[in-house]
Design an enzyme around this catalytic site. Structure first.
Site, mmCIF file in Angstrom:
data_model
loop_
_atom_site.group_PDB
_atom_site.id
_atom_site.type_symbol
_atom_site.label_atom_id
_atom_site.label_comp_id
_atom_site.label_asym_id
_atom_site.label_seq_id
_atom_site.Cartn_x
_atom_site.Cartn_y
_atom_site.Cartn_z
ATOM 1 N N ASP A 116 10.395 -23.935 3.863
ATOM 2 C CA ASP A 116 11.039 -23.873 2.552
ATOM 3 C C ASP A 116 10.697 -25.147 1.767
ATOM 4 O OD1 ASP A 116 13.725 -22.175 1.358
ATOM 5 O OD2 ASP A 116 13.264 -24.128 0.460
ATOM 6 N N VAL A 144 14.535 -15.196 -5.088
ATOM 7 C CA VAL A 144 13.174 -14.652 -5.038
ATOM 8 C C VAL A 144 13.243 -13.192 -4.570
ATOM 9 C CG1 VAL A 144 10.868 -14.896 -4.058
ATOM 10 C CG2 VAL A 144 12.252 -16.948 -4.507
ATOM 11 N N HIS A 149 13.174 -12.115 2.327
ATOM 12 C CA HIS A 149 12.893 -13.276 3.160
ATOM 13 C C HIS A 149 14.105 -13.596 4.005
ATOM 14 C CE1 HIS A 149 14.376 -14.555 -0.792
ATOM 15 N NE2 HIS A 149 14.978 -15.561 -0.187
ATOM 16 N N MET A 150 13.833 -14.025 5.210
ATOM 17 C CA MET A 150 14.885 -14.510 6.105
ATOM 18 C C MET A 150 14.765 -16.020 6.218
ATOM 19 S SD MET A 150 15.586 -13.639 10.107
ATOM 20 C CE MET A 150 16.166 -11.968 9.797
HETATM 21 P P1 AMP Z 1 16.908 -17.277 -2.000
HETATM 22 O O1 AMP Z 1 17.968 -17.891 -2.837
HETATM 23 O O2 AMP Z 1 17.429 -16.727 -0.697
HETATM 24 O O3 AMP Z 1 16.082 -16.258 -2.780
HETATM 25 O O4 AMP Z 1 15.964 -18.464 -1.560
HETATM 26 C C1 AMP Z 1 14.687 -18.697 -2.072
HETATM 27 C C2 AMP Z 1 14.156 -19.905 -1.343
HETATM 28 O O5 AMP Z 1 12.782 -20.021 -1.639
HETATM 29 C C3 AMP Z 1 14.811 -21.228 -1.709
HETATM 30 O O6 AMP Z 1 15.378 -21.829 -0.540
HETATM 31 C C4 AMP Z 1 13.655 -22.061 -2.284
HETATM 32 O O7 AMP Z 1 13.744 -23.420 -1.947
HETATM 33 C C5 AMP Z 1 12.452 -21.381 -1.648
HETATM 34 N N1 AMP Z 1 11.204 -21.507 -2.373
HETATM 35 C C6 AMP Z 1 10.980 -21.290 -3.698
HETATM 36 N N2 AMP Z 1 9.688 -21.473 -3.992
HETATM 37 C C7 AMP Z 1 9.071 -21.810 -2.831
HETATM 38 C C8 AMP Z 1 7.720 -22.137 -2.483
HETATM 39 N N3 AMP Z 1 6.741 -22.142 -3.391
HETATM 40 N N4 AMP Z 1 7.452 -22.450 -1.195
HETATM 41 C C9 AMP Z 1 8.435 -22.451 -0.277
HETATM 42 N N5 AMP Z 1 9.718 -22.147 -0.533
HETATM 43 C C10 AMP Z 1 10.036 -21.838 -1.806
#
Ligand code: AMP
Length: 120
Positions: free
Chosen positions: A35, A101, A105-106
């Site tokens: 992350d 996103v 994703h887990m």
């Molecule tokens: P969620 O709120 O469950 O959709 O979490 C999305 C996660 O994606 C967050 O913890 C972000 O820090 C992570 N994230 C966003 N962009 C990226 C990226 N380019 N690479 C890795 N993690 C990311």
């Protein structure tokens, strides 16, 4: 339930190689990467390679092979990151789950005492 998938989301771009990632593990069905804003010493995201918006979408429509491959990636991430003392797996989903996103994703979080969940 209509699970409309937006292929411009950031994880779709990672899967297409348009955005770099720090890969932890990959197989034919799933990709695991660090992350970008870790909330624990271990904070890895595991995503399916198919176009699924959420856990319930993936559970309903992904093939048995894709689901097994995803869970194999979960096992490998837990082994590689050495979270034998414990971890938390989170799949934030849609508005109430505060999902940012829209590609399933887990989160695997560990490496410290995480406290009890749902404090907010
Ligand atoms: P969620 O709120 O469950 O959709 O979490 C999305 C996660 O994606 C967050 O913890 C972000 O820090 C992570 N994230 C966003 N962009 C990226 C990226 N380019 N690479 C890795 N993690 C990311």
């Amino acid at each position: 339930m209509d699970f409309a998938y937006d292929d411009q989301n950031i994880f779709a771009k990672i899967l297409r190689g348009e955005i770099p990632n720090k890969t932890v593990y990959e197989n034919d069905h799933a990709l695991a990467f660090e992350d970008i804003a870790p909330q624990a010493p271990v904070h890895v995201l595991i995503i399916p390679k198919g176009a699924y918006v959420s856990l319930d979408h993936f559970a309903r429509d992904a093939s048995a092979e894709d689901q097994a491959g995803f869970m194999q990636a979960v096992a490998e991430v837990c082994r590689i990151t050495d979270v034998g003392a414990g971890f938390r797996a989170i799949a934030n989903t849609r508005t109430h789950g505060v999902q940012d996103v829209p590609h399933y994703h887990m989160h695997i979080l560990g490496g410290r005492q995480l406290g009890r969940m749902l404090q907010g």
